[in-house]
Design a protein around this motif. Structure first.
Motif, PDB file in Angstrom:
ATOM      1  N   TYR A 259       0.851  -1.202   0.000  1.00 41.48           N
ATOM      2  CA  TYR A 259       0.000   0.000   0.000  1.00 41.48           C
ATOM      3  C   TYR A 259       0.883   1.248   0.000  1.00 41.48           C
ATOM      4  O   TYR A 259       0.647   2.203   0.735  1.00 41.48           O
ATOM      5  N   ARG A 260       1.904   1.220  -0.822  1.00 38.19           N
ATOM      6  CA  ARG A 260       2.969   2.220  -0.825  1.00 38.19           C
ATOM      7  C   ARG A 260       2.444   3.655  -0.925  1.00 38.19           C
ATOM      8  O   ARG A 260       2.955   4.561  -0.279  1.00 38.19           O
ATOM      9  N   GLY A 261       1.425   3.867  -1.746  1.00 34.21           N
ATOM     10  CA  GLY A 261       0.937   5.216  -1.963  1.00 34.21           C
ATOM     11  C   GLY A 261      -0.050   5.712  -0.926  1.00 34.21           C
ATOM     12  O   GLY A 261      -0.531   6.848  -1.018  1.00 34.21           O
TER      13      GLY A 261
ATOM     14  N   ALA B  33       0.730   3.782   4.963  1.00 39.68           N
ATOM     15  CA  ALA B  33       2.121   3.352   4.816  1.00 39.68           C
ATOM     16  C   ALA B  33       3.066   4.411   5.362  1.00 39.68           C
ATOM     17  O   ALA B  33       4.059   4.099   6.043  1.00 39.68           O
ATOM     18  N   GLN B  34       2.773   5.672   5.079  1.00 44.82           N
ATOM     19  CA  GLN B  34       3.608   6.762   5.588  1.00 44.82           C
ATOM     20  C   GLN B  34       3.527   6.840   7.110  1.00 44.82           C
ATOM     21  O   GLN B  34       4.547   7.023   7.788  1.00 44.82           O
ATOM     22  N   ASN B  35       2.328   6.681   7.644  1.00 44.42           N
ATOM     23  CA  ASN B  35       2.168   6.689   9.103  1.00 44.42           C
ATOM     24  C   ASN B  35       2.917   5.515   9.740  1.00 44.42           C
ATOM     25  O   ASN B  35       3.471   5.643  10.838  1.00 44.42           O
ATOM     26  N   ALA B  36       2.920   4.385   9.047  1.00 43.33           N
ATOM     27  CA  ALA B  36       3.633   3.219   9.566  1.00 43.33           C
ATOM     28  C   ALA B  36       5.131   3.499   9.633  1.00 43.33           C
ATOM     29  O   ALA B  36       5.798   3.135  10.610  1.00 43.33           O
ATOM     30  N   ALA B  37       5.666   4.151   8.601  1.00 40.07           N
ATOM     31  CA  ALA B  37       7.084   4.481   8.600  1.00 40.07           C
ATOM     32  C   ALA B  37       7.416   5.480   9.711  1.00 40.07           C
ATOM     33  O   ALA B  37       8.449   5.362  10.380  1.00 40.07           O
ATOM     34  N   LEU B  38       6.537   6.455   9.911  1.00 42.46           N
ATOM     35  CA  LEU B  38       6.733   7.408  11.014  1.00 42.46           C
ATOM     36  C   LEU B  38       6.707   6.687  12.361  1.00 42.46           C
ATOM     37  O   LEU B  38       7.489   7.002  13.269  1.00 42.46           O
ATOM     38  N   PHE B  39       5.814   5.725  12.481  1.00 41.28           N
ATOM     39  CA  PHE B  39       5.686   4.960  13.728  1.00 41.28           C
ATOM     40  C   PHE B  39       6.949   4.145  13.975  1.00 41.28           C
ATOM     41  O   PHE B  39       7.461   4.088  15.103  1.00 41.28           O
ATOM     42  N   MET B  40       7.468   3.515  12.922  1.00 41.99           N
ATOM     43  CA  MET B  40       8.678   2.713  13.069  1.00 41.99           C
ATOM     44  C   MET B  40       9.884   3.590  13.372  1.00 41.99           C
ATOM     45  O   MET B  40      10.802   3.177  14.088  1.00 41.99           O
ATOM     46  N   ALA B  41       9.892   4.813  12.839  1.00 38.76           N
ATOM     47  CA  ALA B  41      10.972   5.749  13.156  1.00 38.76           C
ATOM     48  C   ALA B  41      10.947   6.104  14.634  1.00 38.76           C
ATOM     49  O   ALA B  41      11.994   6.199  15.290  1.00 38.76           O
TER      50      ALA B  41
END
Length: 234
Positions: free
Chosen positions: A91-93, A97-105
């Motif tokens: 679900y790259r776009g 997905a963006q929130n998931a990357a922020l969460f992992m950061a």
């Protein structure tokens, strides 16, 4: 007889019209109907994708819930990484997905894995996110890079965007970076800009910034002062 001929003439005119325009009309109708159902199908697909991404993100958040004072277990961290990876690949776009990357950061920073945090935050910026997500990501990335001592990179990340409604936050982070570099004059200017940019109702932030400014206005002890203090202690 006249009425009968008129009906024949009308039928003949209809045949001629159909031969000239019927196929084009039929194609237009087919395309219109097909386009309608195609649009409906696309909307249904988008809705289904959003629901699936939302469910995965919810599972990601739930997988990392801990009680106060409890550190995140390795199995939970692995589950979170798997779910975040699924969102970023399938679900790259999506904003999920963006929130998931922020969460992992965020999890990476808490684990002092700063390189991993930088990787996740840069991934978000590469996705051409909405302005709000972009500015938030730049703020977090600048703080992480400053923690690594990469001050020039951190300042460049902040300078690459117009902060607009994030003006106060951008100025404050810039002030923190200048202060870490020992550039007190630049830090003072950045903090003052941040203070001027804050709304009156943001009392807590204003108080914190004022404290940072006050600290910078305290004169540093001179060699004479230190000598006097030493003599007094003696």
């Amino acid at each position: 007889m006249t009425a009968h001929l008129t009906e024949e003439e009308q039928l003949e005119a209809l045949k001629r019209w159909w031969n000239e325009n019927g196929k084009a009309t039929l194609v237009g109708v087919v395309l219109a109907v097909g386009g309608y159902f195609g649009w409906q199908g696309w909307q249904d697909h988008q809705r289904s994708q959003a629901e699936s991404a939302s469910l995965i993100y919810q599972n990601l958040v739930e997988a990392t819930i801990t009680t106060a004072g409890e550190s995140l277990a390795e199995d939970k961290r692995a589950t979170a990484a798997h779910l975040a990876g699924q969102l970023k690949s399938d679900y790259r776009g999506s904003q999920y997905a963006q929130n998931a990357a922020l969460f992992m950061a965020k999890l990476a920073v808490e684990a002092n894995e700063l390189d991993k945090a930088v990787e996740e935050l840069n991934w978000v910026l590469d996705q051409n996110p909405s302005q709000g997500i972009e500015l938030l990501t730049r703020l977090r990335l600048a703080r992480v890079q400053a923690s690594q001592g990469a001050y020039d990179k951190a300042l460049a990340i902040l300078a690459a965007a117009e902060p607009e409604t994030f003006a106060a936050a951008f100025a404050e982070v810039r002030g923190d970076i200048y202060l870490a570099q020992g550039k007190t004059s630049e830090a003072r200017g950045a903090y003052q800009l941040a203070l001027n940019s804050l709304l009156e109702q943001q009392a807590n932030r204003r108080l914190l910034l004022q404290m940072k400014l006050d600290d910078l206005q305290q004169p540093a002890p001179t060699a004479t002062d230190e000598t006097t203090d030493s003599e007094g202690d003696a």
